[in-house]
Design a protein around this motif. Sequence first.
Motif, short mmCIF file in Angstrom:
data_model
loop_
_atom_site.label_atom_id
_atom_site.label_comp_id
_atom_site.label_asym_id
_atom_site.label_seq_id
_atom_site.Cartn_x
_atom_site.Cartn_y
_atom_site.Cartn_z
N LYS A 1 0.93 -1.20 0.05
CA LYS A 1 0.11 -0.03 -0.08
C LYS A 1 0.68 1.22 0.13
CE LYS A 1 -4.45 -0.14 0.35
NZ LYS A 1 -5.27 0.17 -0.56
N ARG A 2 2.05 1.01 0.54
CA ARG A 2 2.78 2.44 0.55
C ARG A 2 3.34 3.02 -0.58
NH1 ARG A 2 8.82 1.52 2.97
NH2 ARG A 2 8.92 0.50 0.71
N ASN A 3 3.31 2.10 -1.53
CA ASN A 3 3.85 2.40 -2.91
C ASN A 3 2.85 3.01 -3.92
OD1 ASN A 3 6.34 1.65 -2.55
ND2 ASN A 3 5.89 -0.65 -2.93
N VAL B 1 -4.61 6.22 5.19
CA VAL B 1 -4.36 4.58 5.13
C VAL B 1 -3.34 4.49 5.91
CG1 VAL B 1 -3.69 2.82 3.38
CG2 VAL B 1 -5.50 4.54 2.70
N SER B 2 -2.27 5.10 5.95
CA SER B 2 -0.99 4.83 6.72
C SER B 2 -1.30 4.68 7.96
CB SER B 2 0.11 6.12 6.31
OG SER B 2 -0.51 7.17 6.35
N GLY B 3 -2.17 5.96 8.52
CA GLY B 3 -2.43 6.00 9.98
C GLY B 3 -3.52 4.78 10.24
N PHE C 1 10.19 -1.36 11.84
CA PHE C 1 9.71 -1.48 10.65
C PHE C 1 8.90 -0.13 10.20
CE2 PHE C 1 5.68 -2.16 8.10
CZ PHE C 1 6.29 -2.64 7.04
N PHE C 2 8.24 0.38 11.02
CA PHE C 2 7.44 1.48 11.12
C PHE C 2 8.50 2.82 10.62
CE2 PHE C 2 3.60 -0.28 13.27
CZ PHE C 2 2.91 -0.23 12.16
N TYR C 3 9.46 2.86 11.26
CA TYR C 3 10.63 3.85 11.30
C TYR C 3 11.06 3.99 9.69
CZ TYR C 3 14.57 6.92 12.02
OH TYR C 3 15.58 7.89 11.91
N PHE C 4 11.46 2.85 9.16
CA PHE C 4 12.08 2.45 7.85
C PHE C 4 11.07 2.68 6.92
CE2 PHE C 4 15.78 1.05 10.69
CZ PHE C 4 16.85 2.02 10.28
N ALA C 5 10.10 2.14 7.24
CA ALA C 5 9.02 1.93 6.03
C ALA C 5 7.88 2.80 5.70
CB ALA C 5 8.32 0.42 6.19
N ARG C 6 8.11 4.12 6.41
CA ARG C 6 6.92 5.15 6.23
C ARG C 6 7.08 5.78 5.04
NH1 ARG C 6 10.24 9.78 9.56
NH2 ARG C 6 12.05 8.43 9.57
#
Length: 193
Positions: free
Chosen positions: A43-45, A124-126, A188-193
Amino acid sequence: MDTVVNANVTESKKMPTSKFLMWVAIASIVMMFGGFTSAYVVKRNQASWQSFDLPSIFWVSTALIILSSVTLYICVQKFKQGKSILPFFLITAILGVLFITFQLKGFEEVTNSGVKMIGAGSVVSGSFLYVIAGIHILHILGGLVAIFILLFRYSTPEKSKRAGVLPLEVFSIYWHFIGILWIYLVIFFYFAR
C-alpha cells in the motif's frame, strides 16, 4: 533394562505440550503480522499514501517492553533459586501497563499531527499503524491477564511449589516474543514510512 533407560531419556527430551502449543501460537502470530507488514509495504507504494513521523514516545515504550523482558527473566531466575518472584512479576506487569499507556499517547500524537487513523477522512498509513500497533496492544493485554493469573498461582510458597517453573517458562516465551515483535514493528515503521 536398556529399553527402560532409553525410554526415560526419550521422554525427558520431549518438549512439554504447553511449550509446543505456545510455539504454534507464536508461529501463527508471526504469520499474521507478516501479512500486515507485507500489506503495508504494498500500500505504501500507492500515490495516495501519506507519510508521517513515528512519535518519539514509541521509542520510550520500546525501552519499557525491553525492560519488562529483563524483569521477567530475573523473575524466572529467582523462582529457580527458590526466592520470591512477586516483586519482579509486579514490576513486569507495571511496565506492561506503562507500555500500553505510552502507545496510546503515541496514537494521540499521530492524530494530533493531522494523520487521522480511523473513521471518515482517515489516512491509510494511519489506519495501518492503528491496526498493527493496536493488535499488538491486544497481545500485551492478553499477557497482562496471564500475569495476573500467574500472580495468583505464585502468591504463596506452597502455591509456587505446586505450580512449578513450567507456567513461568511458557509465559516468558510469550512475553519475550511480544517484546521482540514490537522491536521489529517499531523498526519497520521507522524505515517503511
